[in-house]
Design a protein around this motif. Sequence first.
Motif, PDB file in Angstrom:
ATOM      1  N   ARG A 181       0.838  -1.201   0.000  1.00 35.90           N
ATOM      2  CA  ARG A 181       0.000   0.000   0.000  1.00 35.90           C
ATOM      3  C   ARG A 181       0.873   1.251   0.000  1.00 35.90           C
ATOM      4  N   ILE A 182       0.448   2.256  -0.785  1.00 37.92           N
ATOM      5  CA  ILE A 182       1.128   3.545  -0.761  1.00 37.92           C
ATOM      6  C   ILE A 182       0.600   4.326   0.437  1.00 37.92           C
ATOM      7  N   VAL A 183       1.478   4.745   1.314  1.00 42.74           N
ATOM      8  CA  VAL A 183       1.058   5.492   2.497  1.00 42.74           C
ATOM      9  C   VAL A 183       1.272   6.993   2.325  1.00 42.74           C
ATOM     10  N   SER A 184       2.121   7.400   1.392  1.00 44.68           N
ATOM     11  CA  SER A 184       2.284   8.822   1.108  1.00 44.68           C
ATOM     12  C   SER A 184       2.852   9.002  -0.293  1.00 44.68           C
ATOM     13  N   THR A 185       2.454  10.130  -0.906  1.00 47.50           N
ATOM     14  CA  THR A 185       2.924  10.490  -2.237  1.00 47.50           C
ATOM     15  C   THR A 185       3.278  11.966  -2.227  1.00 47.50           C
ATOM     16  N   VAL A 186       4.447  12.304  -2.746  1.00 49.10           N
ATOM     17  CA  VAL A 186       4.910  13.689  -2.759  1.00 49.10           C
ATOM     18  C   VAL A 186       5.255  14.083  -4.187  1.00 49.10           C
ATOM     19  N   LYS A 187       4.727  15.246  -4.590  1.00 49.83           N
ATOM     20  CA  LYS A 187       5.004  15.775  -5.920  1.00 49.83           C
ATOM     21  C   LYS A 187       5.720  17.118  -5.783  1.00 49.83           C
ATOM     22  N   GLU A 188       6.831  17.277  -6.492  1.00 48.01           N
ATOM     23  CA  GLU A 188       7.589  18.521  -6.506  1.00 48.01           C
ATOM     24  C   GLU A 188       7.543  19.109  -7.911  1.00 48.01           C
ATOM     25  N   VAL A 231       6.941  24.108  -5.725  1.00 43.91           N
ATOM     26  CA  VAL A 231       5.806  23.774  -4.862  1.00 43.91           C
ATOM     27  C   VAL A 231       5.854  22.279  -4.548  1.00 43.91           C
ATOM     28  N   VAL A 232       5.611  21.960  -3.266  1.00 45.05           N
ATOM     29  CA  VAL A 232       5.608  20.563  -2.830  1.00 45.05           C
ATOM     30  C   VAL A 232       4.191  20.178  -2.445  1.00 45.05           C
ATOM     31  N   TYR A 233       3.616  19.219  -3.181  1.00 42.67           N
ATOM     32  CA  TYR A 233       2.287  18.677  -2.875  1.00 42.67           C
ATOM     33  C   TYR A 233       2.481  17.331  -2.192  1.00 42.67           C
ATOM     34  N   ALA A 234       1.675  17.060  -1.186  1.00 46.74           N
ATOM     35  CA  ALA A 234       1.797  15.787  -0.465  1.00 46.74           C
ATOM     36  C   ALA A 234       0.417  15.208  -0.207  1.00 46.74           C
ATOM     37  N   HIS A 283      -1.644  18.146   1.440  1.00 42.51           N
ATOM     38  CA  HIS A 283      -0.902  19.316   1.910  1.00 42.51           C
ATOM     39  C   HIS A 283      -0.253  20.022   0.729  1.00 42.51           C
ATOM     40  N   ARG A 284      -0.107  21.341   0.855  1.00 43.21           N
ATOM     41  CA  ARG A 284       0.642  22.138  -0.110  1.00 43.21           C
ATOM     42  C   ARG A 284       1.696  22.921   0.661  1.00 43.21           C
ATOM     43  N   ASN A 285       2.978  22.633   0.368  1.00 42.42           N
ATOM     44  CA  ASN A 285       4.102  23.258   1.094  1.00 42.42           C
ATOM     45  C   ASN A 285       3.930  23.122   2.598  1.00 42.42           C
ATOM     46  N   GLY A 286       3.487  21.928   3.020  1.00 42.62           N
ATOM     47  CA  GLY A 286       3.371  21.622   4.437  1.00 42.62           C
ATOM     48  C   GLY A 286       2.092  22.104   5.099  1.00 42.62           C
ATOM     49  N   VAL A 287       1.198  22.777   4.353  1.00 42.82           N
ATOM     50  CA  VAL A 287      -0.041  23.308   4.919  1.00 42.82           C
ATOM     51  C   VAL A 287      -1.206  22.415   4.502  1.00 42.82           C
TER      52      VAL A 287
END
Length: 420
Positions: A344-351, A355-358, A375-379
């Motif tokens: 299972r994927i537990v997290s996905t991060v796009k840069e 901008v960092v999307y999570a 989240h966007r840039n940790g928010v």
Amino acid sequence: MKNKKVFFIVIIVMLFFAGIIALTQEVDLLLPLTENPQSDDQINSTQAQMAAHLSKQDKWFKSNAGGMALEETQSRLTALRGQYALLIKTAGPGDIPDHLIPFYTDTYFPENRILFKNGQQARSQWIFRDRRGTTRLNAVIADPPASRNNDTTNRSVISTELEEESENRAVTAGTDRRIFNKGFIEIFDENSYLTEEYSFFENGEIRKINHNYNNGLLISSAVMLRVNEEENEYVNVYTDYYRYNRSSSLRNIERVFHLNAQNVSLREPEMISFPRHVMDAVNEKFMETERVNLYPDFFGDANVKTDEKIIFETDERGRIFTQVFHDEKDDVIWTITNTWFNDRIVSTVKEEGGVVYAAEFDYDQNGNRVEERNHRNGVLERVVRTEGNLDIEELYLNGAAVLRVIWEDGRKISETRLRQ
């Protein structure tokens, strides 16, 4: 002697202009009706455009079973030597078959495409385009066997072509079942959305479908059956309603029955629902390619065009760890990194662009995804919780929930604005 020189000069000039005209006619098959279909200032009068349209010569092509114009030929006999041949004819208002006249306006430019198989006319296609070159009608009627000539020589085909065309014009929407076969008519609006379609069947049945849109999304399709030939009367058999989530993904289709084919009784509505996560229904490794990329809607769209690509890094189990998008210059536009726990994927991060999307995911003991946090840039910006057949979506602003939407089987049942 002087007269001979003048004569030769005139002949050369005539041949020069004839070559230009021939070249123009050859290229014009692929050009829009106007030089700049986006500018009203460039649009000539309808009369002038129709005159130019009707001046085009008929063209013969080698073709295939699908009726594609594969290769233009110098003569009809050359085209008819192959198994499939296609004749493309420009047409005027007086050439339109009776069953298409109700859909024609004087701003349309008709084109008739006739497909031949083994020297015999197999079907006739009509295309109406508006003055901007947009297709507004597409109709295909297959010739019934009873109307075809058994003589397969090329000469018989050409000599009977006008007779067959005359018979086809007598075929209205199912009024003459003796020679009517099967086919369809598609009606498009100025934005190329399919708004209406008719289907004709060998038993004489005619079905009509009206499509309705909202902001580019198909929201309903009403299916009707013609029950009165003389009055051209239709009865609504059923309507399909299409439900989408906030990301415009189709969640379910609800079919509501109005009358059955005999117009005597109603049926209970039927519902077709799709999985909340398409990956629950298919094997992930078969859905990931250089042209198909699946990841959270929160990350935005990824339209991979020609010469662009997505490169994947996987392990021996086929799990995807990174996805790197390259443009046509092979520059890296964005990178996605997946974190796995077992299968299972537990997290996905796009840069992308600084901008960092999570996206973070939680699962229940059965492996079903029950929560997604974006989240966007940790928010934190969005949370979706799944409880049975409900999806509870909350949108956040400055760390506080401002909107809550509840979806039931893909249908939005409530939307509440929350106080900060």
